[in-house]
Design a protein around this motif. Structure first.
Motif, short mmCIF file in Angstrom:
data_model
loop_
_atom_site.label_atom_id
_atom_site.label_comp_id
_atom_site.label_asym_id
_atom_site.label_seq_id
_atom_site.Cartn_x
_atom_site.Cartn_y
_atom_site.Cartn_z
N GLN A 1 6.69 12.61 -6.16
CA GLN A 1 6.82 13.90 -6.84
C GLN A 1 7.43 14.91 -5.87
OE1 GLN A 1 2.60 15.71 -7.02
NE2 GLN A 1 2.24 13.49 -7.01
N LYS A 2 7.70 16.09 -6.37
CA LYS A 2 8.40 17.10 -5.58
C LYS A 2 7.64 17.46 -4.31
CE LYS A 2 10.60 21.63 -5.95
NZ LYS A 2 10.88 22.79 -6.85
N ARG B 1 10.33 8.65 4.47
CA ARG B 1 10.72 8.22 3.12
C ARG B 1 9.53 7.96 2.21
NH1 ARG B 1 15.53 10.30 2.61
NH2 ARG B 1 17.13 9.38 3.96
N THR B 2 8.42 7.53 2.78
CA THR B 2 7.22 7.28 1.98
C THR B 2 6.02 7.20 2.91
OG1 THR B 2 6.25 5.89 0.24
CG2 THR B 2 7.39 4.75 2.03
N LYS C 1 0.81 -1.22 0.00
CA LYS C 1 0.00 0.00 0.00
C LYS C 1 0.85 1.27 0.00
CE LYS C 1 -3.99 -2.07 2.35
NZ LYS C 1 -4.88 -2.00 3.54
N TRP C 2 2.14 1.15 0.36
CA TRP C 2 3.00 2.33 0.31
C TRP C 2 3.09 2.82 -1.13
CZ3 TRP C 2 7.52 -0.26 3.44
CH2 TRP C 2 7.09 -0.45 4.77
N ASP C 3 3.13 4.13 -1.31
CA ASP C 3 3.10 4.69 -2.66
C ASP C 3 4.36 4.39 -3.46
OD1 ASP C 3 0.56 5.76 -2.22
OD2 ASP C 3 1.38 7.59 -1.34
N PHE C 4 5.50 4.30 -2.80
CA PHE C 4 6.77 4.00 -3.47
C PHE C 4 7.81 3.73 -2.39
CE2 PHE C 4 6.58 8.52 -2.65
CZ PHE C 4 7.82 8.81 -2.10
N VAL C 5 9.01 3.35 -2.79
CA VAL C 5 10.14 3.28 -1.86
C VAL C 5 11.29 4.06 -2.48
CG1 VAL C 5 9.47 1.08 -0.83
CG2 VAL C 5 10.97 1.09 -2.83
#
Length: 245
Positions: free
Chosen positions: A178-179, A169-170, A101-105
């Motif tokens: 994104q920024k 980190r996420t 479920k985390w958006d990214f690493v």
């Protein structure tokens, strides 16, 4: 002969009665001694527990003072209000495994992953499940914007000395990296249920350490009103919470 048998019977009965009385007299002090010993052990355990609690409170005070004199570390289970924001921690964990479920690493060279983005070197995820709610307050409208990366992680040893710190980190926000990823437009009365994630070296993630997050949403630490500290249910605090269940 009958009177002889009667005398013998009375003698045997008297002997048994005397023996029983002696046994009771001997047994009673033994039981009393065991009960006293048990009470002493219980009292000693209670005193040791009180001493440990005082020592832990002293460490937490030292930790809070490293951020600013007069600061306090809020309990992990508490609902904490900071300006027009309400924070509540539900759980925290240390794991090598990525939550899908985390958006990214983050793709940094020091972090090594397998094909499922589970960490495979000397780092682990520290994931904190929490709820953030915005309360409408016109006097605090300039603090309306929520920046999740204003939440930092601090790790301290048994002497209250900081051994590690981490930036977020996420998280689970439902958007791509994104920024301005950590900015979230939370409306009045809305609740955000998310998991914020840090990555820390394994050597600092011990059960004897103290874990805390500091939140400075909307500004820099210039006064006690500018930030809030919350204990995490990890390390010493996790052990303490478990012992109370």
């Amino acid at each position: 002969m009958k009177w002889v048998k009667r005398i013998l019977g009375i003698g045997i009965l008297a002997f048994c009665v005397i023996g029983t009385i002696r046994f009771i007299k001997i047994e009673s002090p033994m039981k009393s001694g065991k009960q006293s010993e048990s009470a002493m052990v219980t009292t000693q355990e209670q005193e040791e527990s009180k001493t440990q609690d005082l020592e832990k409170n002293d460490v937490w005070s030292k930790i809070a003072s490293t951020y600013m004199e007069g600061a306090v570390c809020e309990e992990a289970s508490a609902k904490v209000k900071h300006r027009n924001w309400i924070y509540q921690i539900h759980s925290a964990k240390i794991t090598k495994n990525r939550n899908p479920k985390w958006d990214f690493v983050p793709k940094f060279e020091m972090y090594q992953y397998d094909k499922y983005e589970n960490l495979i070197n000397d780092y682990s995820y520290v994931a904190v499940d929490l709820t953030i709610q915005c309360e409408k307050d016109k006097a605090l409208e300039h603090y309306q914007d929520l920046y999740l990366n204003s939440i930092g992680l601090g790790i301290f040893d048994e002497n209250g000395m900081q051994v590690s710190a981490g930036e977020m980190r996420t998280a689970i926000l439902g958007k791509k990296e994104q920024k301005n990823y950590f900015f979230y437009n939370l409306k009045d009365g809305e609740q955000l249920n998310t998991e914020v994630v840090f990555i820390i070296e394994d050597k600092f993630l011990t059960e004897n350490n103290y874990y805390v997050i500091d939140i400075t949403n909307g500004g820099i630490k210039q006064s006690l009103e500018d930030f809030v500290l919350m204990k995490l249910p990890l390390g010493v605090e996790k052990n303490e919470t478990g012992s109370k269940k």
